[in-house]
Design a protein around this motif. Structure first.
Motif, mmCIF file in Angstrom:
data_model
loop_
_atom_site.group_PDB
_atom_site.id
_atom_site.type_symbol
_atom_site.label_atom_id
_atom_site.label_comp_id
_atom_site.label_asym_id
_atom_site.label_seq_id
_atom_site.Cartn_x
_atom_site.Cartn_y
_atom_site.Cartn_z
ATOM 1 N N SER A 278 -0.694 2.891 -3.938
ATOM 2 C CA SER A 278 0.388 2.143 -4.579
ATOM 3 C C SER A 278 0.233 0.638 -4.362
ATOM 4 N N TRP B 263 8.786 2.678 -3.924
ATOM 5 C CA TRP B 263 7.570 3.497 -3.838
ATOM 6 C C TRP B 263 7.913 4.922 -3.393
ATOM 7 N N SER C 21 -0.488 2.636 0.585
ATOM 8 C CA SER C 21 -0.107 1.392 -0.087
ATOM 9 C C SER C 21 -1.046 0.250 0.280
#
Length: 225
Positions: free
Chosen positions: A192, A200, A216
Motif C-alpha cells: 500500500s 488502509w 506499506s
C-alpha cells in the motif's frame, strides 16, 4: 531558502491538491449510486494526474538546481529523497549524470556514499533486472521481506492504495486467482502507498484482501523500497 525558491511554483499546487484528496475520497466511500461513484472516482483520477504532473515539474526544477549547484549539500538530500519515488523511475541516467558532476567532497561524505549505493540499487531495479530486496512494515506490525519469497515460482506484487478505486476493483479478480493457484506455488503480497493507516486497514478489511500479506511503503520510515 534556495530550495524553497525552487519549489515556489510547485508547493502551492501540491498543498491545494492534497487538501482535496481526503474529502474526495470520503465522498467516494459514502455514495452508493454507481453514477455518483463514477463521478467522484473521475475527480480522484484527475487529482492523481495533476499530482503526477506537478511531481514531474518539481523534479525537473530540482534537477536544474542540482546541475547549477554541484557543491550544495542539498543535492544529496534531494536525490536520496526522490530516487525511489514513482516520478523518478525512468530517470536513472539523469540521476547518474548529476551524481557524476557532484563536488568530490559531497561524493565522499556519508550521504554521498549512501547515494552511490542507492544509485546502484536504482539501476538494478529497472524492468528486466532482478527486483531489489526490501523490508516493509506489515499491517499486523510484522515485517515483510522480498527475500522470503525467493523460492516461490510465481509472486504477484500488488501496489495499491485505499483511494485508488481502479486498484480495488481488481481485488475480486486477484482473490479468484489466489484461490485457484495458491497451492501451485503462486503467492500475492499487497504493498500500500496509503499515508493514512486507518484508511488502509479499513480497505483491507472491507475488500477482504487480508488473505494475503499486506505491507506499506509510506507508514514505515525504514522502508528501502
Amino acid at each position: 531558502l534556495t530550495l524553497a525558491l525552487t519549489h515556489k511554483e510547485t508547493q502551492p499546487v501540491r498543498d491545494s491538491l492534497a487538501a482535496l484528496f481526503s474529502p474526495y475520497r470520503d465522498s467516494l466511500e459514502k455514495v452508493a449510486d454507481p453514477q455518483a461513484k463514477d463521478a467522484w472516482q473521475k475527480r480522484l483520477d484527475t487529482l492523481d494526474q495533476l499530482y503526477k504532473q506537478n511531481d514531474k515539474k518539481e523534479l525537473e526544477l530540482e534537477f536544474a538546481f542540482i546541475a547549477a549547484h554541484p557543491a550544495s549539500p542539498l543535492d544529496l538530500d534531494i536525490m536520496l529523497h526522490k530516487l525511489h519515488r514513482q516520478v523518478a523511475m525512468d530517470r536513472c541516467e539523469t540521476f547518474e549524470r548529476l551524481y557524476d558532476h557532484l563536488n568530490e567532497t559531497l561524493k565522499e561524505s556519508k550521504k554521498g556514499k549512501q547515494l552511490k549505493e542507492e544509485l546502484a540499487h536504482f539501476r538494478n531495479s529497472r524492468i528486466g533486472n532482478p527486483a531489489p530486496d526490501f523490508t516493509l512494515k506489515e499491517i499486523n506490525g510484522g515485517a515483510l521481506s522480498l527475500h522470503a519469497y525467493k523460492n516461490k515460482k510465481y509472486l504477484f506484487i500488488d501496489f495499491w492504495a485505499s483511494w485508488c478505486m481502479p486498484c480495488r476493483d481488481d481485488f475480486p479478480f486477484l482473490k479468484a486467482l489466489y484461490k485457484k493457484y495458491r497451492l501451485r506455488d503462486f503467492e500475492i503480497i499487497g504493498i500500500s502507498t496509503d499515508s493514512n493507516a486507518d484508511h488502509w486497514k479499513r480497505a483491507v478489511q472491507k475488500d477482504g484482501v487480508g488473505i494475503w500479506r499486506q505491507a506499506s511503503t509510506r507508514l514505515n520510515t525504514n522502508s528501502v523500497i
